[in-house]
Scaffold this motif. Structure first.
Motif, PDB file in Angstrom:
ATOM      1  N   UNK A  91      31.872  27.027  48.480  1.00  0.00           N
ATOM      2  CA  UNK A  91      31.234  27.655  47.322  1.00  0.00           C
ATOM      3  C   UNK A  91      32.086  28.860  46.913  1.00  0.00           C
ATOM      4  N   UNK A  92      32.391  29.012  45.625  1.00  0.00           N
ATOM      5  CA  UNK A  92      33.195  30.157  45.191  1.00  0.00           C
ATOM      6  C   UNK A  92      32.388  31.455  45.185  1.00  0.00           C
ATOM      7  N   UNK A  93      33.083  32.537  45.470  1.00  0.00           N
ATOM      8  CA  UNK A  93      32.490  33.876  45.358  1.00  0.00           C
ATOM      9  C   UNK A  93      33.563  34.811  44.832  1.00  0.00           C
ATOM     10  N   UNK A  94      33.145  35.975  44.363  1.00  0.00           N
ATOM     11  CA  UNK A  94      34.077  36.963  43.814  1.00  0.00           C
ATOM     12  C   UNK A  94      33.849  38.316  44.479  1.00  0.00           C
ATOM     13  N   UNK A  95      34.915  39.093  44.568  1.00  0.00           N
ATOM     14  CA  UNK A  95      34.842  40.454  45.103  1.00  0.00           C
ATOM     15  C   UNK A  95      35.238  41.441  44.010  1.00  0.00           C
ATOM     16  N   UNK A  96      34.564  42.581  44.016  1.00  0.00           N
ATOM     17  CA  UNK A  96      34.762  43.617  42.997  1.00  0.00           C
ATOM     18  C   UNK A  96      34.882  44.980  43.670  1.00  0.00           C
TER      19      UNK A  96
END
Length: 151
Positions: A91-96
């Motif tokens: 599953x894709x995730x993003x970091x900020x």
């Protein structure tokens, strides 16, 4: 004949530079955890969280100095960072770098930030967001992202 001391001086100095202390050193203890929580497999919601530091790991730096942080793509990178189930489903995730999720942390791109406060027990400014697909197989999805700090 006797001689007397000549009285020649010598200099003494110390230079203190900005820096950080990482403990324990060597990268054997994970710095922290991004935990999106537990959700139903049919959820299609967006979940956000921030990095929670591991209490066994400390990062202390000189106050008011700027350090650079870069994050790799993680163990399951493929067109973006991904968490993976033991069966191989991802599953894709993003970091900020901000709680408003406006500044993505790109793979292996340095991001500067200034140490505020006392400089003790610093939590890195990392925030995560995942959008569940609504049909994800049940299980625990994981990833491990390497952090590089320079100063």
């Amino acid at each position: 004949m006797s001689s007397s001391p000549s009285g020649c001086p010598f200099g003494v100095q110390a230079t203190i530079q900005n820096g950080c202390l990482v403990s324990p050193s060597g990268g054997t203890v994970p710095f922290g955890q991004i935990d999106f929580g537990s959700h139903p497999s049919l959820s299609s919601a967006t979940y956000t969280t921030s990095l929670v530091s591991n209490t066994s790991y400390t990062l202390n730096c000189t106050p008011n100095m700027t350090i650079s942080m870069s994050l790799d793509g993680g163990q399951h990178y493929g067109s973006g960072r991904r968490v993976q189930l033991s069966s191989g489903v991802t599953l894709p995730y993003s970091l900020y770098s901000d709680a408003a999720f406006q500044n993505p942390i790109l793979v292996n791109q340095g991001m500067n930030f200034t140490i505020t406060g006392t400089g003790n027990n610093i939590t890195l400014p990392v925030y995560g967001r995942i959008v569940l697909p609504g049909n994800a197989p049940a299980g625990t999805y994981t990833d491990m992202v390497a952090v590089t700090l320079t100063w």
